[in-house]
Enzyme design. Structure first.
Site, PDB file in Angstrom:
ATOM      1  N   CYS A  96      -2.996   2.118   5.162  1.00 16.69           N
ATOM      2  CA  CYS A  96      -1.688   2.775   5.122  1.00 16.69           C
ATOM      3  C   CYS A  96      -1.465   3.557   6.408  1.00 16.69           C
ATOM      4  O   CYS A  96      -2.378   4.217   6.894  1.00 16.69           O
ATOM      5  CB  CYS A  96      -1.629   3.717   3.920  1.00 16.69           C
ATOM      6  N   HIS A 138       2.813  -1.545  -2.825  1.00 16.82           N
ATOM      7  CA  HIS A 138       2.363  -0.399  -2.011  1.00 16.82           C
ATOM      8  C   HIS A 138       3.563   0.483  -1.631  1.00 16.82           C
ATOM      9  O   HIS A 138       3.495   1.717  -1.742  1.00 16.82           O
ATOM     10  CB  HIS A 138       1.653  -0.939  -0.763  1.00 16.82           C
ATOM     11  N   GLU A 139       4.644  -0.136  -1.204  1.00 10.88           N
ATOM     12  CA  GLU A 139       5.804   0.641  -0.738  1.00 10.88           C
ATOM     13  C   GLU A 139       6.525   1.333  -1.901  1.00 10.88           C
ATOM     14  O   GLU A 139       6.976   2.470  -1.764  1.00 10.88           O
ATOM     15  CB  GLU A 139       6.772  -0.257   0.044  1.00 10.88           C
ATOM     16  N   HIS A 142       4.785   4.384  -2.710  1.00 12.42           N
ATOM     17  CA  HIS A 142       5.179   5.485  -1.813  1.00 12.42           C
ATOM     18  C   HIS A 142       6.429   6.194  -2.338  1.00 12.42           C
ATOM     19  O   HIS A 142       6.524   7.416  -2.291  1.00 12.42           O
ATOM     20  CB  HIS A 142       5.517   4.956  -0.406  1.00 12.42           C
TER      21      HIS A 142
HETATM   22 ZN    ZN Z   1       1.511   3.144   3.044  1.00 14.30          ZN
END
Ligand code: ZN
Length: 163
Positions: A96, A138-139, A142
């Protein structure tokens, strides 16, 4: 140029807000700043708005992820929602831009389908597997204030010059 925020910053732990007016100059500026910050990172495949300090539900995927045939693929995902997830999961190697320079394995669904809006405010659907499915998950994590290190196994740290 906006610096990419690192783990420990409060905004990275917060749930980002739905974007109300995609075409507003303020949101268009956020998107263009995200593209610039991402382009600068040689190993970056995607970036979420909170990573440059904006609490909005937007992520941008790098051109690096797509080949020439995919030139027209959407790069900007606004208010993304995962609407379908495969039962099959796999452990994927992950890093990341906000957690330099750690890497680990995270269990991700093999395939996911996302519904989102592009930067013109048009709704679209995109199914992805492998790397693209991993990026989507993953995004969107976030945007919910979750960093991959909270889910990762076998975390290791590398010095930048070993990259
Ligand atoms: Zn990330």
């Amino acid at each position: 140029m906006k610096e990419i925020l690192q783990i420990g910053e409060k905004i990275l732990k917060e749930k980002a807000l739905e974007v109300k007016d995609i075409l507003s100059p303020a949101i268009q500026k956020v998107i263009s700043d995200m593209k610039k910050s991402l382009a600068k990172e040689g190993d970056g495949v995607a970036i979420a708005a909170p990573q440059i300090g904006h609490p909005y539900r937007i992520f941008v995927i790098s051109d690096r992820v797509f080949d020439e045939k995919e030139a027209n693929e959407e790069r900007v995902y606004i208010n993304p929602k995962i609407i379908k997830t495969s039962k099959r999961k796999e452990m994927m190697e992950e890093g990341c831009l906000s957690v330099r320079w750690k890497y680990g394995k995270v269990e991700r669904a093999e395939k996911v389908t996302v519904e989102a809006y592009n930067e013109k405010g048009e709704k679209f659907l995109r199914g992805g597997s492998g790397l693209l499915a991993q990026i989507f998950q993953h995004e969107i994590d976030h945007l919910d204030g979750i960093l991959f290190v909270e889910k990762a196994k076998d975390l290791t740290e590398y010095e930048p010059d070993e990259e």
